[in-house]
Write a protein that holds these residues in place. Structure first.
Motif, short mmCIF file in Angstrom:
data_model
loop_
_atom_site.label_atom_id
_atom_site.label_comp_id
_atom_site.label_asym_id
_atom_site.label_seq_id
_atom_site.Cartn_x
_atom_site.Cartn_y
_atom_site.Cartn_z
N THR A 90 0.83 -1.20 0.00
CA THR A 90 0.00 0.00 0.00
C THR A 90 0.87 1.25 0.00
N ALA A 91 0.57 2.14 -0.92
CA ALA A 91 1.29 3.42 -1.00
C ALA A 91 0.39 4.55 -0.54
N PRO A 92 0.96 5.64 -0.03
CA PRO A 92 0.13 6.80 0.33
C PRO A 92 -0.74 7.23 -0.85
N GLY A 93 -1.99 7.52 -0.57
CA GLY A 93 -2.92 7.92 -1.62
C GLY A 93 -3.69 6.77 -2.24
N ALA A 94 -3.35 5.54 -1.88
CA ALA A 94 -4.03 4.38 -2.45
C ALA A 94 -5.48 4.31 -1.99
N VAL A 96 -8.13 1.94 -0.67
CA VAL A 96 -8.06 0.67 0.07
C VAL A 96 -9.45 0.30 0.56
N VAL A 97 -9.79 -0.98 0.43
CA VAL A 97 -11.06 -1.49 0.97
C VAL A 97 -10.77 -2.65 1.91
N ASP A 98 -11.32 -2.56 3.11
CA ASP A 98 -11.26 -3.64 4.11
C ASP A 98 -12.61 -4.33 4.08
N LEU A 99 -12.68 -5.46 3.36
CA LEU A 99 -13.94 -6.18 3.16
C LEU A 99 -14.08 -7.24 4.24
N CYS A 100 -15.32 -7.48 4.70
CA CYS A 100 -15.56 -8.34 5.87
C CYS A 100 -14.76 -7.78 7.04
N ILE A 117 -4.17 7.26 2.89
CA ILE A 117 -4.95 6.38 2.02
C ILE A 117 -6.42 6.78 2.05
N GLU A 118 -7.14 6.44 0.98
CA GLU A 118 -8.60 6.58 0.96
C GLU A 118 -9.17 5.23 1.40
N ARG A 159 -11.51 1.05 -9.15
CA ARG A 159 -10.59 2.03 -8.55
C ARG A 159 -9.81 1.48 -7.36
N ILE A 160 -10.10 0.28 -6.90
CA ILE A 160 -9.50 -0.21 -5.66
C ILE A 160 -8.06 -0.68 -5.92
N ASP A 161 -7.13 -0.04 -5.22
CA ASP A 161 -5.72 -0.43 -5.36
C ASP A 161 -5.37 -1.62 -4.47
N VAL A 162 -5.92 -1.66 -3.27
CA VAL A 162 -5.64 -2.75 -2.33
C VAL A 162 -6.96 -3.19 -1.70
#
Length: 269
Positions: A90-94, A96-100, A117-118, A159-162
């Motif tokens: 993960t890079a700054p500005g990525a 990110v979605v935390d699913l479950c 991060i977003e 759009r999800i990077d991570v």
């Protein structure tokens, strides 16, 4: 309120109730209780088998103390293996979605490690979503309630990077073998992964491609014995994948990556 004698008394009661780390738990209860009445209630709850984290109201994860309400899945130490993989990718500005997401522990710890991060998180369980909103408020994370990708805003598609996923992966038939703390006090929704434990993971992998950005990474936690099977499932959905297993933590992560816009993916997961 804390005295050596009182600490010994609390530890003795916890030890009698079967708590393996009675001295350490006694110290935490003494620290958390504002008075003798509250302490007695907390001791009784713990002695009755309620998870220590629910009694304290917090769990330690990734160097943070995070709110954990009764009835919410308690983040496990082995999930820090998933966190380490996420931090490395993960890079700054990525985006990110935390699913479950459960209590939002992974998202909160990732935001603390990689500022800027977003962050979005999602879970189906109402209590978990309420708890995650408490934990992610400080970092500006948005928490959504719903079933997997159905919870996410349409604007995140592509759009999800991570994408970090700690889906339930205990086979249904094995839930009865779990410690009573999990069986009786955590939602089965957060434990039950279907017949082979990969039912939810299959759904996540099947829908990932349209949500990940080019070059986006999906990191899914599984049991060590399930990781290679999950990687094969990912390959069936055109996701190059690699299984990582950490024996000391009894933890596993399946890392997948979508193709870049112009450069074909190489095995860096």
């Amino acid at each position: 309120m804390t005295t050596p004698r009182l600490g010994d008394q609390v530890a003795a009661r916890l030890r009698q109730a079967g708590c393996v780390f009675a001295e350490e738990e006694a110290a935490l209860l003494l620290e958390a209780a504002p008075g003798r009445g509250e302490l007695e209630t907390m001791i009784e709850r713990r002695a009755a088998g309620e998870p220590l984290e629910h009694v304290l109201g917090w769990a330690e994860f990734g160097g943070l103390r995070l709110a954990v309400e009764p009835g919410v899945f308690v983040p496990r130490r082995r999930s820090e293996f998933l966190l380490r993989h996420a931090v490395a990718r993960t890079a700054p500005g990525a985006v990110v979605v935390d699913l479950c997401c459960g209590s939002g522990a992974i998202g909160a710890a990732l935001a603390a490690a990689v500022p800027g991060i977003e962050l979005h998180a999602a879970d189906l369980d109402e209590a978990a979503v309420r708890c995650a909103r408490r934990n992610l408020a400080a970092c500006g994370g948005q928490v959504h309630r719903g079933d997997l990708y159905g919870a996410l805003p349409a604007g995140l598609r592509g759009r999800i990077d991570v994408l970090v996923v700690s889906a339930p992966y205990v086979p249904t038939g094995a839930i009865a073998l779990l410690p009573a703390e999990a069986r009786l006090h955590e939602p089965h929704l957060a434990l039950d992964g279907g017949a082979d434990g990969l039912q939810v993971v299959r759904r996540v992998l099947a829908g990932a491609h349209s949500w990940l950005a080019p070059g986006g990474v999906l990191l899914a936690e599984t049991g060590p014995h399930q990781a290679h099977q999950a990687a094969r499932i990912a390959a069936g959905h055109h996701l190059a994948a690699r299984a990582h297993v950490e024996d000391d933590l009894a933890a596993a992560v399946v890392a997948t990556k979508t193709a870049e816009r112009r450069t074909p993916w190489t095995a860096t997961c």
